[in-house]
Design a protein around this motif. Structure first.
Motif, short mmCIF file in Angstrom:
data_model
loop_
_atom_site.label_atom_id
_atom_site.label_comp_id
_atom_site.label_asym_id
_atom_site.label_seq_id
_atom_site.Cartn_x
_atom_site.Cartn_y
_atom_site.Cartn_z
N TRP A 121 0.83 -1.21 0.00
CA TRP A 121 0.00 0.00 0.00
C TRP A 121 0.87 1.26 0.00
N ARG A 125 0.64 3.89 -2.98
CA ARG A 125 0.06 5.21 -2.67
C ARG A 125 1.04 6.30 -3.10
N CYS A 440 -9.39 9.10 0.65
CA CYS A 440 -9.59 9.03 -0.79
C CYS A 440 -8.55 9.86 -1.54
C1 HEM Z 1 -10.66 5.75 -0.79
C2 HEM Z 1 -14.95 8.00 -1.04
C3 HEM Z 1 -14.17 9.04 -5.70
C4 HEM Z 1 -9.99 6.65 -5.52
C5 HEM Z 1 -11.88 6.31 -0.46
C6 HEM Z 1 -12.44 6.32 0.87
C7 HEM Z 1 -13.64 6.93 0.79
C8 HEM Z 1 -13.84 7.33 -0.58
C9 HEM Z 1 -14.63 7.15 1.93
C10 HEM Z 1 -11.79 5.75 2.15
C11 HEM Z 1 -12.03 4.28 2.26
C12 HEM Z 1 -11.52 3.71 3.59
O1 HEM Z 1 -10.89 4.41 4.38
O2 HEM Z 1 -11.76 2.51 3.83
C13 HEM Z 1 -15.11 8.44 -2.34
C14 HEM Z 1 -16.27 9.15 -2.80
C15 HEM Z 1 -16.06 9.45 -4.12
C16 HEM Z 1 -14.75 8.91 -4.46
C17 HEM Z 1 -17.50 9.48 -1.96
C18 HEM Z 1 -16.94 10.16 -5.08
C19 HEM Z 1 -17.76 11.13 -4.75
C20 HEM Z 1 -12.94 8.55 -6.03
C21 HEM Z 1 -12.30 8.74 -7.30
C22 HEM Z 1 -11.12 8.07 -7.27
C23 HEM Z 1 -11.02 7.45 -5.95
C24 HEM Z 1 -12.86 9.57 -8.46
C25 HEM Z 1 -10.03 7.94 -8.30
C26 HEM Z 1 -9.82 8.78 -9.26
C27 HEM Z 1 -9.86 6.17 -4.24
C28 HEM Z 1 -8.75 5.32 -3.82
C29 HEM Z 1 -8.93 5.06 -2.46
C30 HEM Z 1 -10.16 5.75 -2.07
C31 HEM Z 1 -7.61 4.81 -4.69
C32 HEM Z 1 -8.03 4.22 -1.54
C33 HEM Z 1 -6.96 5.08 -0.94
C34 HEM Z 1 -6.04 4.32 0.00
O3 HEM Z 1 -6.46 3.31 0.60
O4 HEM Z 1 -4.88 4.74 0.13
N1 HEM Z 1 -12.74 6.95 -1.31
N2 HEM Z 1 -14.22 8.31 -3.36
N3 HEM Z 1 -12.14 7.78 -5.23
N4 HEM Z 1 -10.68 6.40 -3.18
FE1 HEM Z 1 -12.40 7.46 -3.24
#
Ligand code: HEM
Length: 519
Positions: A121, A125, A440
């Motif tokens: 990770w 990341r 995110c």
């Molecule tokens: C992680 C919400 C859009 C890529 C997350 C997490 C949330 C979230 C709550 C945290 C998950 C956790 O802690 O278990 C959202 C919402 C979105 C959105 C509500 C749209 C409104 C996107 C988009 C992308 C993206 C557009 C990519 C271009 C990621 C990635 C992670 C992530 C890669 C994992 C990060 C990590 O674990 O280091 N997202 N997301 N998300 N999101 Fe989003």
């Protein structure tokens, strides 16, 4: 001390091992110091497809910010307290993994950024975050506008024909078209037509959602998993998507080889601004399997979430004509007839609040999943390693102690001249994009995407629930879906001239503001 001198080495080792085992046993099964987490009584129907976070809300009201739930042989700790959420997500994040989530998603995301833990990770990341730099996100706004425009054309045709539209599936297609282009420069073009690859993506997504809500892992049953028609369909779909990704990676590699590369922090290829192109140009040293896992993860992460946000935003807007009128007013003033630009994102303040508030009422996903890697203390309660933990963002976002009138859709709860709400300034009572190191990576991307799409749609149309629309109820996969779609009647807006012509005295009969009256 005295034994080790007199006994042969092996005996001492055995003794150490035994003591170690006993201590380990004591820490795993023995009584823990400190109070025990309150245990919720009563049963939760773990029926697949039902919105399981709803009964957790009632339990939160009776048992408080942390309680234990026993489901058959499994036990879960449910967290709805901002300070404990902050502890798990930020202060002691190293002591938690993605647990069940990583197990369920393994078949599709492998060691992609969402399920990955530990060193993998950390490395991934560090490679991926720089790809979403400011210049990239600014360039994406053009893409959001073009894709939203295609959706507007579709809605315009429906308005002409007097046909109602099912918005949830249209939003799903809109965000699929956007994320395909943004992540690996691929035109799904799913808003315009269906094709094999679009269907394959949906097959894979539906399977991931089914697995995350199914109480019995039928896909693990020996033999059955090899002959089940559904599993074979999933395998074929997965293969098609993976083969497509492999092709896209090689096409992109060739592009990068032919380029006169001058890689720098805000590097972007104008013909192909995708994340994949950035990663390859940066010399990201990674196996093709890992790269595919990451692309697939970004595809899924950025697709369903944004689609769900748009779906629930339009549902909420249809219930609050007051908010819709104010929103349309801002959009008319700021955008006029132009496509949105990065400068507009700062000016579309009310539109942004509408999205912030939609994300409060319908967080995507509604629950964050973790597993403890070590003993820890949550609030005043000690916990052991291997505890499965659900952080209910739904509960945090609707906590009656924290929010005035928590059920109401009120974008004004955050003043327009103040900062946009986020987990830091709301002290973990508001977690639309998670928090801490695993927050995110697409938060900016997603906010601009949903703001752009919302602005462009409400500028051109009015939206109402269709007369024969099925009731809008919730079901969960990874995000909150409607049970039977969001069927709406879309009508073209007639509106006052965007820039009032003060010289002209001619009154245009069509220029009556369409402020829908309440009720
Ligand atoms: C992680 C919400 C859009 C890529 C997350 C997490 C949330 C979230 C709550 C945290 C998950 C956790 O802690 O278990 C959202 C919402 C979105 C959105 C509500 C749209 C409104 C996107 C988009 C992308 C993206 C557009 C990519 C271009 C990621 C990635 C992670 C992530 C890669 C994992 C990060 C990590 O674990 O280091 N997202 N997301 N998300 N999101 Fe989003």
């Amino acid at each position: 001390g005295e034994f080790t001198v007199q006994q042969p080495g092996w005996a001492s080792s055995v003794r150490k091992l035994l003591v170690g085992l006993v201590l380990r046993w004591a820490s795993d099964f023995g009584p823990t110091e400190g109070p025990e987490i309150p245990q919720a009584k009563g049963s939760i129907q773990a029926v697949g497809g039902q919105a399981f976070f709803l009964p957790l809300y009632d339990l939160f009201l009776s048992y408080g910010g942390i309680f234990r739930l026993i489901l058959g042989p499994k036990s879960f700790v449910i967290v709805s307290d901002p300070a404990i959420a902050k502890h798990i997500l930020r202060e002691n994040s190293k002591a938690y993994s993605k647990g069940i989530l990583a197990e369920i998603l393994d078949f599709v995301m492998g060691k992609g950024l969402i399920p990955a833990d530990g060193e993998i990770w950390r490395v991934r990341r560090r490679a991926i975050v720089p790809a979403l730099h400011q210049k990239y996100v600014a360039a994406m706004i053009g893409l959001f506008g073009e894709a939203s425009n295609k959706l507007c054309e579709k809605l315009d045709a429906a308005a002409s024909d007097g046909e109602d539209v099912e918005m949830e599936s249209l939003f799903s297609r809109l965000t699929l078209d956007i994320i395909g282009k943004a992540v690996f420069n691929y035109e799904f073009d799913s808003l315009t037509h269906d094709n094999g690859i679009v269907e394959a993506v949906y097959t894979v997504l539906r399977e991931a959602e089914l697995r995350s809500t199914s109480p019995i892992p039928t896909w693990e049953i020996p033999i059955w998993k090899d002959i089940s028609p559904r599993q074979n369909k999933v395998k074929a779909a997965l293969k098609l998507v993976n083969d497509t990704l492999t092709d896209l990676i090689s096409i992109c590699k060739r592009m990068v080889e032919q380029e006169e590369l001058q890689f720098h922090e805000e590097y972007m290829n104008e013909q192909d601004p995708s994340i994949l192109h950035f990663l390859l140009a940066s010399g990201d040293d990674v196996s093709s399997k890992q790269l595919r896992d990451d692309l697939m993860t970004l595809l899924i992460a950025g697709h369903e979430t944004s689609a769900a946000v748009l779906t629930w935003t339009f549902y909420l807007l249809s219930k609050e004509p007051r908010v819709m009128a104010k929103l349309q007013d801002e959009v008319d003033t700021v955008l006029g007839d132009r496509l949105p630009t990065i400068e507009d994102m700062k000016k579309l303040k009310y539109t942004t609040r509408v999205i912030n508030e939609s994300l409060r009422l319908y967080p995507q996903p509604p629950v964050l999943i973790r597993r403890s890697l070590d003993n820890d203390v949550l609030g005043k309660y000690p916990i052991k390693r291997d505890e499965d933990i659900f952080i209910s963002v739904w509960n945090l976002h609707r906590c009656p102690k924290h929010w005035d009138d928590p059920e109401s859709f009120n974008p004004e709860r955050w003043p327009l001249d103040g900062p946009s709400p986020n987990e830091i300034n709301q002290n973990f009572s508001y977690l639309p994009f998670g928090g801490g190191p695993r927050k995110c990576v697409g938060d900016m991307f997603a906010t601009f995407e949903t703001v752009t799409a919302t602005a462009m749609l409400v500028r051109q149309f009015n939206f109402q629930m269709a007369l024969d629309a099925p009731p809008v109820e919730m079901t969960t996969g990874a995000t909150i879906h409607t049970t039977e779609g969001l069927k709406m009647t879309v009508t073209r807006r007639t509106r006052p001239p965007i820039i009032p012509n003060l010289e002209s005295k001619v009154v245009n009969v069509n220029s009556v503001p369409t402020v829908v009256s309440e009720g």
